[in-house]
Design a protein around this motif. Structure first.
Motif, PDB file in Angstrom:
ATOM      1  N   VAL A 232       0.775  -1.233  -0.007  1.00  0.00           N
ATOM      2  CA  VAL A 232       0.242   0.052  -0.009  1.00  0.00           C
ATOM      3  C   VAL A 232       0.870   1.205  -0.149  1.00  0.00           C
ATOM      4  O   VAL A 232       1.740   1.461   0.889  1.00  0.00           O
ATOM      5  N   GLY A 233       0.583   2.066  -1.026  1.00  0.00           N
ATOM      6  CA  GLY A 233       1.466   3.358  -1.056  1.00  0.00           C
ATOM      7  C   GLY A 233       1.855   3.746  -2.446  1.00  0.00           C
ATOM      8  O   GLY A 233       1.515   3.000  -3.340  1.00  0.00           O
ATOM      9  N   LEU A 237       9.979   4.397  -6.325  1.00  0.00           N
ATOM     10  CA  LEU A 237      10.668   2.930  -6.657  1.00  0.00           C
ATOM     11  C   LEU A 237       9.567   2.132  -6.943  1.00  0.00           C
ATOM     12  O   LEU A 237       9.708   1.108  -7.455  1.00  0.00           O
ATOM     13  N   LYS A 238       8.339   2.769  -7.205  1.00  0.00           N
ATOM     14  CA  LYS A 238       7.266   1.728  -7.522  1.00  0.00           C
ATOM     15  C   LYS A 238       7.385   1.330  -8.917  1.00  0.00           C
ATOM     16  O   LYS A 238       7.132   0.267  -9.227  1.00  0.00           O
ATOM     17  N   PRO A 239       7.811   2.150 -10.077  1.00  0.00           N
ATOM     18  CA  PRO A 239       7.956   1.700 -11.267  1.00  0.00           C
ATOM     19  C   PRO A 239       9.066   0.339 -11.203  1.00  0.00           C
ATOM     20  O   PRO A 239       8.573  -0.428 -12.184  1.00  0.00           O
ATOM     21  N   LYS A 240       9.962   0.405 -10.522  1.00  0.00           N
ATOM     22  CA  LYS A 240      11.041  -0.438 -10.577  1.00  0.00           C
ATOM     23  C   LYS A 240      10.562  -1.735  -9.934  1.00  0.00           C
ATOM     24  O   LYS A 240      10.808  -2.758 -10.410  1.00  0.00           O
ATOM     25  N   MET A 241       9.814  -1.585  -8.921  1.00  0.00           N
ATOM     26  CA  MET A 241       8.842  -2.737  -8.307  1.00  0.00           C
ATOM     27  C   MET A 241       8.160  -3.432  -9.198  1.00  0.00           C
ATOM     28  O   MET A 241       7.990  -4.655  -9.458  1.00  0.00           O
ATOM     29  N   PHE A 256      -1.411  -4.554  -5.046  1.00  0.00           N
ATOM     30  CA  PHE A 256      -1.087  -3.029  -4.977  1.00  0.00           C
ATOM     31  C   PHE A 256      -2.288  -2.442  -4.549  1.00  0.00           C
ATOM     32  O   PHE A 256      -3.525  -2.740  -5.185  1.00  0.00           O
ATOM     33  N   GLN A 257      -2.157  -1.441  -3.711  1.00  0.00           N
ATOM     34  CA  GLN A 257      -3.170  -0.666  -3.364  1.00  0.00           C
ATOM     35  C   GLN A 257      -2.521   0.844  -3.574  1.00  0.00           C
ATOM     36  O   GLN A 257      -1.489   1.113  -2.683  1.00  0.00           O
ATOM     37  N   ASN A 258      -3.100   1.925  -4.027  1.00  0.00           N
ATOM     38  CA  ASN A 258      -2.758   3.231  -3.775  1.00  0.00           C
ATOM     39  C   ASN A 258      -2.523   3.765  -2.372  1.00  0.00           C
ATOM     40  O   ASN A 258      -3.396   2.839  -1.610  1.00  0.00           O
ATOM     41  N   PHE A 259      -2.051   4.716  -2.243  1.00  0.00           N
ATOM     42  CA  PHE A 259      -2.258   5.406  -0.763  1.00  0.00           C
ATOM     43  C   PHE A 259      -3.540   5.456  -0.302  1.00  0.00           C
ATOM     44  O   PHE A 259      -4.746   5.892  -0.874  1.00  0.00           O
TER      45      PHE A 259
END
Length: 371
Positions: A232-233, A237-241, A256-259
């Motif tokens: 969550v968040g 680094l999210k694109p690399k993840m 995945f969940q956005n903030f």
């Protein structure tokens, strides 16, 4: 006659992370009969919207740079317009962009260090530059607040901190109640009801070391265990993840969940909380998870060790150790009794020491000492 003390809170950004959560929590407990809060955020974001909805006067002075001379006049004008009597800057960037305006206006300023800006992940010259920056700020503010004893001791050792005191982060136990029932979040992401769900609720940056978590998940997936992960968040680094998850075919067990502003309901749906961070101030996310009686697994970042004692109220792994993290997650997955014991001890520890009202009372007392 208005006798309220006008306190300006300044924070680096409007997106919600640990420091921003701290500000929201603090403002929810300030005595509004004696204090009038005003806020400056240096970017737009969810926190700004929340504050304005609550009727708190909130300004955005856009900048993503520390020590930006272009914002001094804007901050000074707000100080004068609102009749500010005290400033509380949260984090290095906020302090650096508030300090000169505070001195120009003759208003005392408090600096809360949520984590020092110098850390092991920096290049040698950037580390030295940030040490000098922190020294410059702390020598000129009226009070420095550290959220952990480790941070205070580090400041005394590296920058000669002399005006420091510790006020640890606090949790709102009414909001983070361990009896909150799951709200169907698993159904939303097609997570099996019987799956062991691990939560990671952070700003996805180098500090929180998400790649170590992903490597640990890759190791766990090979064993075909019924473990799923809710991340969550957002963060740089999210694109690399996402690339790593796709390359390793981990999409079936990572969700995945956005903030989310509703962190208690997210926590109500998970079984364990992980925080493999490289450094910390005092992790609010782990405090909240422990308050809700979730098993926590954290790295051995020094401030984490003030909160979590290995094998007593959680599990501690070595920073950057993906195998150790995988083994810790598998351990609490296989041993339900251990997991529940650690969760219960964690909640008991937080309830006894990290109440939000205690934190707010200490901050208010600091305000009154300076005004």
């Amino acid at each position: 006659m208005n006798t309220k003390i006008t306190v300006l809170q300044t924070i680096r950004q409007g997106k919600i992370g640990g420091g921003e959560s701290h500000v929201l929590s603090l403002l929810s407990r300030l005595d509004l009969d004696t204090m009038r809060p005003v806020v400056i955020s240096f970017t737009e974001g969810e926190m700004v919207d929340i504050l304005r909805e609550k009727g708190i006067t909130t300004y955005v002075v856009p900048t993503t740079k520390p020590f930006n001379p272009l914002v001094i006049g804007k901050v000074f004008n707000i100080i004068k317009k609102e009749g500010v009597q005290l400033i509380h800057a949260h984090g290095t960037r906020a302090a650096s962009n508030t300090l000169r305006a505070a001195k120009k206006a003759g208003v005392p300023i408090i600096y809360t260090v949520h984590a020092w800006s110098f850390h092991p992940g920096l290049s040698k010259w950037m580390y030295k530059l940030r040490v000098l920056s922190e020294k410059y700020i702390t020598q000129r503010v009226d009070q420095t607040i550290c959220v952990s004893h480790e941070n205070k001791e580090l400041g005394e050792r590296l920058i000669g901190l002399k005006n420091g005191k510790v006020i640890e982060n606090g949790v709102d136990f009414l909001k983070f109640d361990h009896l909150i029932p799951p709200n169907g979040l698993r159904n939303k992401y097609n997570i099996p009801k019987e799956a062991f769900l691990v939560g990671y609720i952070v700003r996805m940056t180098k500090q929180k070391d998400p790649m170590t978590l992903l490597r640990a998940i890759d190791l766990i997936k090979r064993k075909e265990l019924n473990i799923h992960f809710l991340l969550v968040g957002d963060g740089d680094l999210k694109p690399k993840m996402l690339d790593y998850i796709s390359d390793r075919n981990l999409t079936e067990i990572i969700h995945f969940q956005n903030f989310s502003q509703d962190v208690p309901n997210v926590l109500a749906n998970i079984d364990a909380y992980v925080l493999p961070s490289l450094w910390e101030g005092l992790p609010i996310g782990a405090l909240e998870a422990m308050a809700m009686e979730k098993t926590v697994i954290v790295s051995n970042a020094e401030a984490n060790l003030e909160l979590v004692e290995n094998e007593v109220n959680g599990l501690v792994i070595t920073r950057g150790d993906d195998l150790g993290l995988a083994e810790a997650i598998e351990r609490v997955y296989h041993d339900e009794a251990l997991s529940q014991h650690l969760a219960e001890r964690g909640r008991h520890h937080v309830m006894n020491k990290y109440g939000l009202d205690v934190m707010a009372d200490k901050v208010e007392a600091t305000y009154l000492d300076l005004v």
